[in-house]
Enzyme design. Structure first.
Site, PDB file in Angstrom:
ATOM      1  N   TYR A   1      38.391  32.966  28.672  1.00 33.91           N
ATOM      2  CA  TYR A   1      38.593  34.056  27.722  1.00 33.91           C
ATOM      3  C   TYR A   1      40.036  34.563  27.824  1.00 33.91           C
ATOM      4  O   TYR A   1      40.478  34.978  28.905  1.00 33.91           O
ATOM      5  CB  TYR A   1      37.594  35.160  28.071  1.00 33.91           C
ATOM      6  CG  TYR A   1      37.855  36.541  27.515  1.00 33.91           C
ATOM      7  CD1 TYR A   1      37.895  37.643  28.358  1.00 33.91           C
ATOM      8  CD2 TYR A   1      38.016  36.765  26.148  1.00 33.91           C
ATOM      9  CE1 TYR A   1      38.101  38.933  27.869  1.00 33.91           C
ATOM     10  CE2 TYR A   1      38.226  38.048  25.648  1.00 33.91           C
ATOM     11  CZ  TYR A   1      38.274  39.122  26.519  1.00 33.91           C
ATOM     12  OH  TYR A   1      38.475  40.386  26.039  1.00 33.91           O
TER      13      TYR A   1
ATOM     14  N   LYS B   1      27.957  42.387  23.757  1.00 33.12           N
ATOM     15  CA  LYS B   1      27.625  41.123  23.103  1.00 33.12           C
ATOM     16  C   LYS B   1      26.134  41.021  22.804  1.00 33.12           C
ATOM     17  O   LYS B   1      25.721  40.779  21.683  1.00 33.12           O
ATOM     18  CB  LYS B   1      28.047  39.941  23.987  1.00 33.12           C
ATOM     19  CG  LYS B   1      29.470  40.036  24.486  1.00 33.12           C
ATOM     20  CD  LYS B   1      30.490  39.985  23.363  1.00 33.12           C
ATOM     21  CE  LYS B   1      31.900  40.078  23.908  1.00 33.12           C
ATOM     22  NZ  LYS B   1      32.909  40.113  22.847  1.00 33.12           N
TER      23      LYS B   1
ATOM     24  N   ASP C   1      30.765  36.835  35.487  1.00 32.38           N
ATOM     25  CA  ASP C   1      30.743  37.656  34.278  1.00 32.38           C
ATOM     26  C   ASP C   1      29.618  37.108  33.403  1.00 32.38           C
ATOM     27  O   ASP C   1      29.757  36.042  32.805  1.00 32.38           O
ATOM     28  CB  ASP C   1      32.114  37.568  33.575  1.00 32.38           C
ATOM     29  CG  ASP C   1      32.180  38.460  32.338  1.00 32.38           C
ATOM     30  OD1 ASP C   1      31.114  38.901  31.833  1.00 32.38           O
ATOM     31  OD2 ASP C   1      33.299  38.702  31.847  1.00 32.38           O
TER      32      ASP C   1
ATOM     33  N   ILE D   1      28.180  38.431  30.683  1.00 31.47           N
ATOM     34  CA  ILE D   1      28.138  39.267  29.495  1.00 31.47           C
ATOM     35  C   ILE D   1      27.366  38.642  28.342  1.00 31.47           C
ATOM     36  O   ILE D   1      26.885  39.345  27.459  1.00 31.47           O
ATOM     37  CB  ILE D   1      29.578  39.659  29.060  1.00 31.47           C
ATOM     38  CG1 ILE D   1      29.568  40.837  28.109  1.00 31.47           C
ATOM     39  CG2 ILE D   1      30.294  38.482  28.462  1.00 31.47           C
ATOM     40  CD1 ILE D   1      30.947  41.315  27.711  1.00 31.47           C
TER      41      ILE D   1
END
Lengths: 439, 508
Positions: A153, A277, A238, A240
């Site tokens: 990312y 998200k 992570d 998410i």
């Protein structure tokens, strides 16, 4: 005659003037093109379609329906404003217990009950962006490094490095094995850091991966855990996109592996989560750090003073997320809708002659345009990207902005628009590919 | 390595509060010797969390440090955290936090349910005017949290990614609100506003933008203890105290400012700015026009920044005129690029939980950097939606500010009169939620040690939690900050009575 004396400019910090925010990279440049000429079905049908923003807009109706049917969820408590003043005064960095419990419960549900989460280990932050930065401040000193698998990312360059002064050393992954993380790659990254005299403090993975749109396999997670244990460093996972996996059984969280290992060596593991998200609520600024390390929990809580979640928002979401009936249904339907979108875009790209990495999660697909590059280089990729943004009028994210070692890959988001818009986008790609093949 | 091992024991809760005090004391005394005040005993200068955090912070802190509480616990292994984290993880031994803990442990005072509980005078919170806000919320939003008429829930409108430095509508509303608060001659430009999740990150963001690690800000004492955290923790910027004294009601003296600047320079420390609070916390006085101009002249001469924390600008109860930095730089010919103002809704509107803070600057580079940094500290969208109409409602705001002023003044007058009756005078103050009480006559020797002993007596004998001046880096021992806006008029005689008991034991 007046003599002009130039005033000395008052100086600013290195942080203020540095480029580490990374906002001059193509990732953000494409957004500018979109901002200047945004697509709109009716008013601007030839505008740029935003496919570079990983936002989930497919399930708002479920949230709205819940709030309409459960008015007590959206009131201040006891059906009146009596709870208002205590809520308005509440700035305790532990966060509302009811909200922490709700987050822990939701995280359990997202993992199909395969892992347990203790509300006392949930630290609240205003978004996962803040959570990642905060963890970096806590786990590493300026000049130290975190190992991050590529492609990653683009925001990490800013979130992990800017104010913290910490470096990112990439763990190189490539398409030969679907960009999976391997132990040799981990070892190579570690050695590279060592050779530069940089102290490695941890590994940061995103699972499911952004931009790959795929979950990390169990065996890979085991290898990563073994690696960080061997090197006595941290692991940040992570997660998410954990609620955006198209099929529940395919996501393995590091939490499950730790439970299976009876939490041996777990004090080095920290999970980041957010509602941006899975619930499509990035504007609410809700993130969490879940750490198995007491010191990290304590420190993160104190540091969260700089990034507290509004007590109003905590209160609003607490009862909704604790409602297991609602969350189970939401997770299931959200998943299905995302899968449907994914199938649609994959099929649309396939019929245009474009392949994607086999994905099973997230709000995007990882598209392979390497066969169509003029030159198999970063320049070639950016040239093609330029055409996509300015001719085809689609803002997609070039792999180079994600530090991908192979040119020609692009991340394409599909959940931040209506189905109609997605159709338009696919048609444009189709036409572009037809034109390209005839050249 | 040696640094970490003993501290691990402390963090795990095996050390008591004493152990938790001595070890970090020794370490920080050594590390921060140049910040040492001229006191017999120097408690550690580690950063405590904000004084206005509720007390349950500390209580749960102790619990979460103990291993038994956590069901899915990991073992405390040998993996290291950063040195930044190590220093922050240490238990707080500041009297400020011990006091909050005590209140929470025994339960706060309640006239009926807990008449022997500790009375909380250590939290800078204002409970005097919630009835007005609650009425407004119930009328405008039928009690809905989402800040909409019920039945009109448009999640998608507020769910999406917003500009991280705040909605333009909120910036515009805030600009209008601030203009009114800071004096009608001030015009605030919304495009020079950056919105943050509270004033706490606003101060930290400015620290990151104006100074590098190891640089320093000059800060008049006594000052808000939260600055130690906001400026020093992560930005790594030093705070050099400019000691103010009771002889001139704790007014900033430019000579002292200049001396401190020169001394810092000699030490090789680069001063990047001056951090002032106006209205001041903990004293509650206002900066005069002349003083503000002198500060700006000084900053111009040394080519440094000025940060003006004006978070109490709308909480003036005295008759003195509040002059905002914004007004001065508009009226006078000072370089606007070096001036930055902090504001927020935590005090003036009593909404600390909602996390609404403001950076106001004329410096385009600072604004650009600060805007980007707000991605780590943005205001939650539903909160923006609620606040916009609230602060646009000029009639409501005017009524609120005026009523708050009146009620605060009333409490201030009876509280200070009560203290005067038992022989305790207060510094002259015109703003904030507290008075700065002079208890120097009650301490046997002019030392921080005796001030802390008095504080302890007040807490454990009188069962009153107040903030000792040493927690605010005051150079004169014996001063205490007492917040009175969480009390009702009926509580005040109880408070005075309890303090009197301690006064009597001190005199005997």
């Amino acid at each position: 005659m007046a003599i002009e004396i130039e005033q000395p400019c008052v100086g600013l910090s290195k942080v203020a003037v540095s480029e580490t925010h990374g906002e001059d990279s193509p990732y953000f440049a494409g957004w500018k093109a979109y901002d200047e000429n945004p697509y709109d079905e009716t008013t601007n049908p030839s505008g740029v379609i935003q496919m570079g923003l990983a936002e989930n807009q497919v399930s708002f109706d479920l949230l709205e329906k819940y709030l309409e049917e459960h008015s007590e969820a959206s009131s201040w408590g006891k059906g009146s404003v009596s709870g208002f003043r205590e809520n308005a005064l509440f700035q305790d960095y532990h966060g509302l217990l009811s909200f922490r419990k709700a987050m822990a419960s939701f995280m359990e549900q997202v993992r199909g009950g395969r892992a347990k989460f203790d509300p006392n280990r949930v630290v609240l932050t205003a978004g996962a962006t803040a959570a990642n930065e905060l963890l970096t401040f806590i786990l590493a000193d300026p000049g130290d490094a975190l190992l991050v698998p590529t492609p990653y990312y683009p925001g990490f360059d800013r979130d992990l490095r800017w104010r913290t002064g910490v470096k990112i050393v990439p763990i190189h992954c490539d398409s030969s094995n679907n960009f999976q993380i391997t132990t040799p790659a981990l070892e190579a990254a570690y050695s590279e850091a060592e050779s530069m005299n940089i102290k490695v403090r941890g590994v940061l993975i995103t699972n499911p991966s952004n931009p790959l749109g795929a979950t990390v396999q169990r065996s890979v997670l085991e290898d990563i855990l073994d690696f960080v244990t061997r090197k006595n460093i941290h692991l940040v996972s992570d997660e998410i996109y954990s609620g955006s996996v198209f099929s529940s059984s395919e996501f393995i969280s590091v939490a499950e592996i730790l439970e299976a290992r009876q939490y041996k060596n777990s004090e080095r593991v920290h999970i980041v989560y957010s509602l941006s998200k899975d619930l499509g609520l990035p504007g609410f600024r809700v993130g969490t750090i879940y750490s198995y390390n007491d010191k990290v929990v304590t420190t993160a809580r104190r540091m969260s003073s700089f990034t507290l979640i509004s007590s109003q928002t905590q209160h609003l979401l607490a009862s909704m997320l604790s409602d297991k009936c609602f969350t189970e249904n939401y997770i299931k339907i959200n998943r299905e809708r995302l899968r449907k979108r994914y199938d649609m875009i994959i099929e649309g790209l396939r019929s245009a002659g474009i392949d994607c990495l086999k994905g099973n999660a997230g709000l995007f697909c990882w598209m392979n345009l390497s066969p169509f590059l003029e030159k198999p280089t970063r320049e070639g990729e950016l040239a093609l990207w330029n055409s996509m943004v300015h001719e085809v009028k689609l803002n997609i994210s070039p792999g180079s902005s994600c530090h991908c070692s192979e040119p020609g890959w692009f991340r394409v988001c599909f959940a931040n628009m209506s189905e109609q818009t997605l159709e338009v986008a696919l048609k444009r790609i189709h036409n572009f590919m037809v034109k390209k093949r005839s050249e | 390595m040696r640094l970490i091992v003993p501290l691990q024991g402390v963090v795990q809760g095996r050390g008591g509060l004493i152990l938790g005090s001595l070890i970090p004391c020794a370490l920080f005394y050594f590390l921060q010797v140049y910040l040492k005040r001229r006191r017999p005993r120097n408690p550690s200068l580690k950063p405590p969390p904000s004084p206005s955090h509720s007390s349950s912070n500390l209580v749960e802190l102790q619990r979460s440090s103990s291993r038994s509480n956590l069901s899915s616990r990991g073992s405390i292994g040998t993996v290291q955290v950063s040195s930044r984290a190590s220093s922050i993880a240490k238990p707080n031994d500041s009297p400020y936090y011990i006091g909050l803990d005590k209140v929470a442990a025994g339960g706060p005072y309640d006239r009926l349910d807990n008449p022997n509980g500790v009375i909380q005078l250590g939290l800078s919170e204002n409970r005097l005017c919630f009835d007005l806000i609650e009425k407004w919320v119930s009328e405008k939003f039928a009690g809905s949290i989402l800040g909409t008429e019920s039945g009109n829930l448009n999640i998608s409108g507020i769910a999406a990614y917003q500009p991280c430095d705040g909605l333009i509508e909120l910036k515009m509303a805030m600009a209008g609100f601030m203009s009114r608060i800071m004096g009608r001659s001030v015009s605030i430009d919304p495009s020079q506003i950056v919105l943050t999740s509270g004033a706490t990150p606003a101060i930290e963001i400015l620290s990151f933008c104006l100074a590098d690690q190891g640089n320093a800000f000059l800060v008049p004492t006594p000052y808000y203890p939260g600055f130690d955290r906001d400026v020093r923790w992560r930005p790594g910027v030093e705070l050099i105290p400019i000691h103010c004294r009771s002889t001139d009601n704790f007014t900033l003296n430019i000579t002292v400012l200049d001396q401190a600047f020169t001394q810092a320079k000699k030490r090789g420390v680069k001063v990047r700015g001056i951090l002032i609070s106006n209205p001041a916390n903990p004293v509650g006085n206002l900066l005069s026009r002349e003083t503000i101009c002198s500060i700006l002249e000084f900053a111009q001469e040394k080519n440094i920044h000025v940060i003006s924390d004006e978070i109490f600008a709308g909480s003036i109860y005295g008759s003195e005129e509040f002059v905002s930095m914004a007004e001065i730089i508009e009226a006078e010919d000072f370089d606007k690029n070096r001036v930055h103002i902090i504001y927020g809704l935590s005090k003036d509107l009593s909404l600390p939980g909602f996390r609404v803070g403001v950076i106001y600057s004329h410096n385009e580079v600072v604004l650009a950097a600060a805007k980007r940094l707000t991605r780590f500290s943005s205001i939650s969208a539903p909160t923006q939606q609620l606040i916009i109409p609230m602060i646009l409602d000029t009639k409501f705001i005017e009524e609120y500010i005026e009523t708050s002023r009146r009620r605060t003044r009333h409490m201030y007058e009876i509280f200070v009169a009560g203290l005067n009756q038992i022989g305790i005078k207060c510094a002259k103050s015109s703003a904030g939620f507290y008075c700065w009480a002079d208890m120097r006559g009650l301490i046997p020797s002019y030392s921080e040690k005796d001030e802390l002993e008095l504080w302890d007596k007040l807490l454990n004998v009188a069962k009153i939690n107040v903030t000792p001046g040493s927690a605010c880096h005051c150079i004169e021992p014996g001063w205490f900050r007492c917040c009175f806006t969480t009390l009702t008029a009926d509580d005040i005689p109880v408070v005075i009575d309890r303090i009197q008991r301690v006064v009597e034991t001190c005199k005997s």
